[in-house]
Design an enzyme around this catalytic site. Sequence first.
Site, mmCIF file in Angstrom:
data_model
loop_
_atom_site.group_PDB
_atom_site.id
_atom_site.type_symbol
_atom_site.label_atom_id
_atom_site.label_comp_id
_atom_site.label_asym_id
_atom_site.label_seq_id
_atom_site.Cartn_x
_atom_site.Cartn_y
_atom_site.Cartn_z
ATOM 1 N N THR A 79 0.821 -1.217 0.000
ATOM 2 C CA THR A 79 0.000 0.000 0.000
ATOM 3 C C THR A 79 0.854 1.266 0.000
ATOM 4 O O THR A 79 0.597 2.204 -0.771
ATOM 5 C CB THR A 79 -0.923 0.017 1.237
ATOM 6 O OG1 THR A 79 -1.631 -1.221 1.316
ATOM 7 C CG2 THR A 79 -1.909 1.161 1.174
ATOM 8 N N HIS A 141 -8.965 -0.026 2.870
ATOM 9 C CA HIS A 141 -8.855 -1.492 2.934
ATOM 10 C C HIS A 141 -10.239 -2.135 2.861
ATOM 11 O O HIS A 141 -10.383 -3.332 3.048
ATOM 12 C CB HIS A 141 -8.215 -1.926 4.260
ATOM 13 C CG HIS A 141 -6.746 -1.652 4.375
ATOM 14 N ND1 HIS A 141 -5.861 -1.779 3.323
ATOM 15 C CD2 HIS A 141 -5.991 -1.285 5.452
ATOM 16 C CE1 HIS A 141 -4.630 -1.488 3.741
ATOM 17 N NE2 HIS A 141 -4.689 -1.187 5.015
ATOM 18 N N ARG A 163 -1.478 -9.136 -2.877
ATOM 19 C CA ARG A 163 -0.137 -9.724 -2.848
ATOM 20 C C ARG A 163 -0.239 -11.213 -2.531
ATOM 21 O O ARG A 163 -1.212 -11.650 -1.919
ATOM 22 C CB ARG A 163 0.657 -9.002 -1.751
ATOM 23 C CG ARG A 163 2.124 -9.339 -1.641
ATOM 24 C CD ARG A 163 2.711 -8.549 -0.487
ATOM 25 N NE ARG A 163 4.162 -8.607 -0.441
ATOM 26 C CZ ARG A 163 4.911 -8.029 0.484
ATOM 27 N NH1 ARG A 163 4.316 -7.341 1.463
ATOM 28 N NH2 ARG A 163 6.226 -8.125 0.458
ATOM 29 N N SER A 171 4.150 -10.200 6.333
ATOM 30 C CA SER A 171 4.234 -8.748 6.509
ATOM 31 C C SER A 171 3.257 -8.274 7.587
ATOM 32 O O SER A 171 3.597 -7.418 8.410
ATOM 33 C CB SER A 171 3.938 -8.060 5.177
ATOM 34 O OG SER A 171 4.138 -6.672 5.281
ATOM 35 N N TYR A 229 1.075 -7.166 -6.342
ATOM 36 C CA TYR A 229 2.361 -6.585 -5.948
ATOM 37 C C TYR A 229 3.487 -7.197 -6.781
ATOM 38 O O TYR A 229 4.416 -6.505 -7.201
ATOM 39 C CB TYR A 229 2.577 -6.863 -4.463
ATOM 40 C CG TYR A 229 3.852 -6.298 -3.885
ATOM 41 C CD1 TYR A 229 3.988 -4.947 -3.614
ATOM 42 C CD2 TYR A 229 4.927 -7.139 -3.577
ATOM 43 C CE1 TYR A 229 5.145 -4.435 -3.063
ATOM 44 C CE2 TYR A 229 6.093 -6.635 -3.023
ATOM 45 C CZ TYR A 229 6.204 -5.281 -2.769
ATOM 46 O OH TYR A 229 7.356 -4.778 -2.228
#
Length: 329
Positions: A79, A141, A163, A171, A229
């Site tokens: 993001t 989101h 992603r 993450s 991503y």
Amino acid sequence: METPHPPEPKYLKDEEVSQECMSLLSTLPSESGWLSKKLHNYQGFWHNARQLQGVISCQKHFQAQDTDILLVTTPKSGTTWLKAILFSLVNRTRFQQTEGDHPLLSNSPHALVPFLELKLYVDGETPDLSSFASPRLFSTHLPYISLPKSVQDSKCKLVYLCRNPKDTFISLWAFTNKLKLQEIRTNSIEEVFEKFCEGISLCGPFWDHVLGYWKESLKNPEKIYFLTYEEMKEQPDLHLRKLADFLGCPFSSKEEEERVVDAILDICSFDKLSNLKVNKEGKLPSGESNNAYFRNGQVGDWKNYLTAEMAQRLEKICEEKFDGSGLKF
């Protein structure tokens, strides 16, 4: 003499929500959270209390304009990077990438492209958005089902970024542990992996979030640009040009000659952004340190953390969930 604890940051203050939100929370399924005490299930997705207050307020009051651009992401999918890229792309005639006063050099990308439910509407009040230049650029989101009706009904554009779920999970695990107060124990990877596999994560289930936008992007490719991503990392110049075309601001032949695409990608690079003073030392109004949003940005980092069994389990779940959709990670 004991050292006094620092005040609790806003992002951990679940109890500071309106009475309306508190009443709603009491009716919703809840589970223990990764960072906040609880996650609550609203419209099929999990939110902490403060975020949920922002979701409800945003649904009620946000009025999308046809020229708006919304960056929609699953949490921890790149993001911050894409906020920087979209801000630079959309504002490239206002701010030259090579100039020393470019806003990205002194502001977090999260300050320049604010979250609807996590910043603008999080306190349950209606913000004044009159100062935003057109096209207005916001992020969220929110799952597709929870978008304000005005977003779905208007001609505004949505850029959706997700992603690989294994990197997303790692993450998110690292990020939530980084934001925990020192006196609170960190989450073990096994503990939250179980939750993630059960769909219990911020704005999860991950697969439902992704599928909602994937299906809508197939129905309405003029409105939703679906991107991973990994695709962006592999061919950033190609996708930057495609994003420019999608948003109606293609690069001119003069800009191509002047290598504006390269200049945007350079100023928005992980190395450049993560080493800026504002991103090393600054904080967001809600209390998060800007440096929490910069870890390593690498594809495949999950291999350093997940066991073979964990990776296989998550792959099998995603295979089943995405079966027949045409979507693969």
